[in-house]
Design a protein around this motif. Structure first.
Motif, mmCIF file in Angstrom:
data_model
loop_
_atom_site.group_PDB
_atom_site.id
_atom_site.type_symbol
_atom_site.label_atom_id
_atom_site.label_comp_id
_atom_site.label_asym_id
_atom_site.label_seq_id
_atom_site.Cartn_x
_atom_site.Cartn_y
_atom_site.Cartn_z
ATOM 1 N N GLY A 173 38.160 -58.030 -76.339
ATOM 2 C CA GLY A 173 37.057 -57.670 -75.444
ATOM 3 C C GLY A 173 36.896 -58.684 -74.329
ATOM 4 O O GLY A 173 37.469 -59.769 -74.371
ATOM 5 N N LEU A 174 36.096 -58.291 -73.348
ATOM 6 C CA LEU A 174 35.895 -59.154 -72.178
ATOM 7 C C LEU A 174 35.213 -60.462 -72.574
ATOM 8 O O LEU A 174 35.571 -61.532 -72.076
ATOM 9 N N GLY A 175 34.236 -60.352 -73.483
ATOM 10 C CA GLY A 175 33.549 -61.553 -73.947
ATOM 11 C C GLY A 175 34.519 -62.509 -74.640
ATOM 12 O O GLY A 175 34.436 -63.740 -74.494
ATOM 13 N N TYR A 176 35.465 -61.942 -75.369
ATOM 14 C CA TYR A 176 36.473 -62.756 -76.052
ATOM 15 C C TYR A 176 37.325 -63.506 -75.031
ATOM 16 O O TYR A 176 37.611 -64.703 -75.182
ATOM 17 N N LEU A 177 37.739 -62.807 -73.961
ATOM 18 C CA LEU A 177 38.538 -63.460 -72.911
ATOM 19 C C LEU A 177 37.750 -64.581 -72.232
ATOM 20 O O LEU A 177 38.313 -65.613 -71.866
ATOM 21 N N LEU A 178 36.457 -64.369 -72.073
ATOM 22 C CA LEU A 178 35.595 -65.419 -71.511
ATOM 23 C C LEU A 178 35.621 -66.646 -72.406
ATOM 24 O O LEU A 178 35.797 -67.781 -71.956
ATOM 25 N N GLN A 179 35.451 -66.383 -73.693
ATOM 26 C CA GLN A 179 35.414 -67.445 -74.684
ATOM 27 C C GLN A 179 36.743 -68.203 -74.716
ATOM 28 O O GLN A 179 36.774 -69.441 -74.760
ATOM 29 N N GLU A 180 37.823 -67.432 -74.643
ATOM 30 C CA GLU A 180 39.161 -68.018 -74.640
ATOM 31 C C GLU A 180 39.352 -68.902 -73.404
ATOM 32 O O GLU A 180 39.894 -70.013 -73.481
ATOM 33 N N GLY A 181 38.867 -68.381 -72.248
ATOM 34 C CA GLY A 181 38.963 -69.137 -71.001
ATOM 35 C C GLY A 181 38.255 -70.471 -71.104
ATOM 36 O O GLY A 181 38.737 -71.494 -70.614
ATOM 37 N N ARG A 182 37.099 -70.482 -71.760
ATOM 38 C CA ARG A 182 36.353 -71.729 -71.921
ATOM 39 C C ARG A 182 37.120 -72.689 -72.835
ATOM 40 O O ARG A 182 37.294 -73.865 -72.531
ATOM 41 N N ARG A 183 37.633 -72.128 -73.934
ATOM 42 C CA ARG A 183 38.300 -72.934 -74.947
ATOM 43 C C ARG A 183 39.538 -73.644 -74.386
ATOM 44 O O ARG A 183 39.782 -74.803 -74.669
ATOM 45 N N TYR A 184 40.318 -72.924 -73.568
ATOM 46 C CA TYR A 184 41.556 -73.494 -73.008
ATOM 47 C C TYR A 184 41.364 -73.994 -71.582
ATOM 48 O O TYR A 184 42.330 -74.245 -70.884
ATOM 49 N N PHE A 185 40.094 -74.083 -71.140
ATOM 50 C CA PHE A 185 39.779 -74.616 -69.822
ATOM 51 C C PHE A 185 40.436 -73.804 -68.709
ATOM 52 O O PHE A 185 40.962 -74.352 -67.744
ATOM 53 N N LEU A 186 40.496 -72.483 -68.880
ATOM 54 C CA LEU A 186 41.059 -71.609 -67.847
ATOM 55 C C LEU A 186 39.910 -71.078 -66.987
ATOM 56 O O LEU A 186 39.490 -69.932 -67.126
ATOM 57 N N THR A 187 39.398 -71.958 -66.091
ATOM 58 C CA THR A 187 38.239 -71.550 -65.293
ATOM 59 C C THR A 187 38.546 -70.310 -64.448
ATOM 60 O O THR A 187 37.685 -69.453 -64.242
ATOM 61 N N ASP A 188 39.787 -70.205 -63.965
ATOM 62 C CA ASP A 188 40.130 -69.034 -63.157
ATOM 63 C C ASP A 188 39.968 -67.748 -63.964
ATOM 64 O O ASP A 188 39.488 -66.731 -63.483
ATOM 65 N N GLN A 189 40.355 -67.806 -65.246
ATOM 66 C CA GLN A 189 40.212 -66.617 -66.095
ATOM 67 C C GLN A 189 38.727 -66.278 -66.299
ATOM 68 O O GLN A 189 38.334 -65.114 -66.219
ATOM 69 N N VAL A 190 37.916 -67.300 -66.531
ATOM 70 C CA VAL A 190 36.478 -67.094 -66.717
ATOM 71 C C VAL A 190 35.881 -66.412 -65.485
ATOM 72 O O VAL A 190 35.158 -65.414 -65.578
ATOM 73 N N MET A 191 36.232 -66.969 -64.323
ATOM 74 C CA MET A 191 35.725 -66.410 -63.059
ATOM 75 C C MET A 191 36.164 -64.959 -62.906
ATOM 76 O O MET A 191 35.380 -64.088 -62.500
ATOM 77 N N MET A 192 37.430 -64.715 -63.222
ATOM 78 C CA MET A 192 38.000 -63.383 -63.057
ATOM 79 C C MET A 192 37.235 -62.375 -63.925
ATOM 80 O O MET A 192 36.855 -61.298 -63.460
ATOM 81 N N ILE A 193 36.965 -62.750 -65.185
ATOM 82 C CA ILE A 193 36.270 -61.827 -66.096
ATOM 83 C C ILE A 193 34.849 -61.557 -65.607
ATOM 84 O O ILE A 193 34.363 -60.426 -65.657
ATOM 85 N N ILE A 194 34.208 -62.609 -65.104
ATOM 86 C CA ILE A 194 32.845 -62.424 -64.584
ATOM 87 C C ILE A 194 32.847 -61.380 -63.482
ATOM 88 O O ILE A 194 32.003 -60.468 -63.454
ATOM 89 N N VAL A 195 33.850 -61.492 -62.581
ATOM 90 C CA VAL A 195 33.922 -60.516 -61.488
ATOM 91 C C VAL A 195 34.165 -59.109 -62.046
ATOM 92 O O VAL A 195 33.519 -58.141 -61.635
ATOM 93 N N ILE A 196 35.068 -59.007 -63.032
ATOM 94 C CA ILE A 196 35.372 -57.693 -63.625
ATOM 95 C C ILE A 196 34.110 -57.059 -64.212
ATOM 96 O O ILE A 196 33.816 -55.881 -63.994
ATOM 97 N N ILE A 197 33.337 -57.863 -64.957
ATOM 98 C CA ILE A 197 32.109 -57.336 -65.570
ATOM 99 C C ILE A 197 31.156 -56.859 -64.488
ATOM 100 O O ILE A 197 30.591 -55.752 -64.561
ATOM 101 N N GLY A 198 31.039 -57.680 -63.433
ATOM 102 C CA GLY A 198 30.158 -57.302 -62.333
ATOM 103 C C GLY A 198 30.572 -55.979 -61.713
ATOM 104 O O GLY A 198 29.743 -55.086 -61.507
ATOM 105 N N VAL A 199 31.875 -55.844 -61.455
ATOM 106 C CA VAL A 199 32.378 -54.626 -60.815
ATOM 107 C C VAL A 199 32.152 -53.411 -61.724
ATOM 108 O O VAL A 199 31.681 -52.356 -61.273
ATOM 109 N N CYS A 200 32.468 -53.568 -63.019
ATOM 110 C CA CYS A 200 32.288 -52.450 -63.970
ATOM 111 C C CYS A 200 30.829 -52.014 -64.028
ATOM 112 O O CYS A 200 30.524 -50.827 -63.869
ATOM 113 N N ALA A 201 29.935 -52.963 -64.253
ATOM 114 C CA ALA A 201 28.523 -52.632 -64.394
ATOM 115 C C ALA A 201 28.009 -51.999 -63.117
ATOM 116 O O ALA A 201 27.270 -51.005 -63.144
ATOM 117 N N PHE A 202 28.430 -52.542 -61.983
ATOM 118 C CA PHE A 202 27.979 -52.012 -60.702
ATOM 119 C C PHE A 202 28.455 -50.572 -60.496
ATOM 120 O O PHE A 202 27.662 -49.696 -60.151
#
Lengths: 255, 251
Positions: free
Chosen positions: A205-234
């Motif tokens: 899930g998207l939340g899992y990818l966020l969590q993974e991004g934090r764990r491995y310090f993949l800030t770009d991935q975290v940012m990317m997922i945030i944008v995806i969630i925003g676009v989907c919800a919008f």
């Protein structure tokens, strides 16, 4: 009217562009740390990496499935219970105090108890989203039922409508604006709860990818997922507004 | 023949409490079949309450009302009501509003279409069948309302200041058109208003009520010839009645 619309689109585009430009300028500063503020190119790169690896689509479909199921269960229950509470005074006196007492509790507060009772299975996540959707939606359905103008009810009665016919042909349509608004708010609540539920315990899930991004310090991935969630919800909210506009063709205020 | 009778009807809000307020006191009335009766009185005389009771929307604390000998108990399709407020369903088109009553009782599509065509035309809204109420003026919405009640074919029409919210010109046209429709159907009409001119122009008989508690003060038979023309509003006989009744209303 057309000019006004164009002006509105222009202003909307302007604000988004401004934020993007500021972001680009800041990330291009020589002393910027890309691990904290990754440049847009890295964020886009992360999108394609995850897309090619299949992780993004997997996560997206898992999350959308939870959203849809939770939304469907929560709003359906809200519609049924809300109608009964709003229309039948006996049911109102019986159930309303319960709803009012439970309403201020944030849905996330149920996470521990849901995990204790049902584990960290799929059911728990869908249940949490259902609760969140139900809570915000039911209040609107009740309000809609309570705000049915009395003159419509009296008019239908003097035309020979039975209580159940009044419910079906007057109360439900008169309450539709409230009910649709309830559904829209529920959708927003579904997204909020989804990410929280997946952050805590989910294998995908998207939340899992966020969590993974934090764990491995993949800030770009975290940012990317945030944008995806925003676009989907919008876009889902936009789709809902289109439906609302169609259903509310009779109403003077269609927003 | 459908005839409404009101027998020893009284109503007290908050009966048996210190704040009890009697709004209607021992009302006895007969509304003969096919007659057009207006009830006038200043606000607070209980005329609207009386009408709502005849509709079945309200239960009196004492006495009873009968329609053709049957005690009125709750609402049914025998007594239709036109309200002062806008009661047209905004989520139905003009035609669907008009055929609402028959549809409730399972009229077929063909029957509904026939009723819609007949009554939309009768109330002067031909060409507006598929419009939403929000697209109509206040006067046109009132026409929809009246058409909807007529299309339901009640024995008695109860009208509670139906034209109260309309401008003067629209009001006069609506009154003339209402009389035309009444003339073609000869239904019993009970019309509540505080506008004396309206009452005289429309009615066979005017019941004047006094307030606190609501009582019948006077019953005036209006012998102006029918059909009524707008010019009659200025004739001496019309104005004589107006002067007489005006003196009875508490100002």
């Amino acid at each position: 009217m057309k000019n006004l619309l164009r002006g509105r689109l222009f202003l909307g585009a302007l604000s988004i562009t401004t934020v993007l430009v500021i972001y680009v300028v800041v990330t291009n500063q020589p002393d910027n740390n890309p691990s904290l503020l990754p440049p847009i190119s890295l964020i886009i790169g992360s999108f394609f990496t995850n897309l090619e690896a299949g992780t993004l689509l997997d996560a997206l479909s898992a999350s959308l499935f939870r959203i849809f199921l939770g939304f469907l269960c929560g709003t359906t229950a809200a519609l049924v219970i809300g109608c009964l509470v709003g229309w039948y005074e006996t049911v109102e006196y019986l159930v309303d105090p319960l709803i009012e007492a439970v309403r201020p509790i944030p849905p996330l507060a149920y996470i521990p108890i849901v995990i204790i009772w049902f584990g960290i299975e799929e059911f728990s996540r869908v249940l949490l989203i259902s609760i969140a959707c139900f809570m915000v939606c039911v209040v609107n359905v009740i309000a809609g039922m309570k705000n049915v103008p009395k003159v419509y009810v009296d008019a239908a009665a003097t035309l020979g409508a039975s209580r159940i016919q009044i419910f079906r042909t007057v109360a439900i349509p008169a309450a539709t604006p409230f009910i649709i608004t309830g559904y829209r708010i529920a959708l927003a609540a579904a997204w909020t709860t989804l990410v929280a539920a997946e952050l805590i315990a989910a294998p995908n899930g998207l939340g899992y990818l966020l969590q993974e991004g934090r764990r491995y310090f993949l800030t770009d991935q975290v940012m990317m997922i945030i944008v995806i969630i925003g676009v989907c919800a919008f876009s889902m909210d936009r789709a809902f507004r289109a439906i609302q506009k169609r259903l509310m063709v009779w109403s003077e205020a269609r927003e | 023949m459908p005839e409404i009778k009101v027998n020893h009807l009284s109503h007290t809000f908050g009966k048996n409490t210190p704040a009890a307020l009697t709004v209607l006191d021992d009302i006895n009335l007969t509304f003969p079949s096919g007659s057009f009766t207006s009830i006038v009185g200043t606000s607070g005389c209980g005329k609207s309450t009386l009408l709502k009771m005849m509709a079945g929307l309200f239960v009196p604390s004492d006495g009873e009302m009968t329609l053709d000998g049957d005690v009125i108990n709750g609402t049914d399709n025998r007594r239709g009501m036109v309200f002062q407020q806008d009661a047209v369903f905004p989520w139905m088109t003009v035609a669907k509003n008009v055929s609402y009553g028959p549809r409730l009782r399972g009229a077929s599509r063909a029957e509904q279409a026939e009723i819609e065509a007949k009554w939309v035309e009768m109330v002067g809204l031909k060409g507006f069948e598929d419009r939403w109420p929000r697209e109509l003026s206040g006067g046109m919405r009132k026409r929809v309302d009246i058409g909807r009640v007529y299309a339901n074919n009640p024995d008695v029409l109860l009208m509670d200041e139906p034209f109260g919210a309309l401008d003067a010109q629209t009001k006069e046209r609506m009154q003339s058109d209402l009389l035309k429709t009444w003339n073609q159907t000869k239904k019993t009409v009970i019309f509540v208003t505080h506008d004396l001119e309206e009452a005289i122009f429309l009615s066979d008989r005017i019941i004047v009520m006094s307030a606190r508690p609501g009582r019948i003060r006077h019953i005036e038979e209006v012998s102006l010839p029918r059909p009524r023309e707008d010019a009659m509003r200025l004739e001496s006989e019309f104005l004589d009645i107006k002067r007489k009744l005006w003196g009875m209303l508490e100002h």
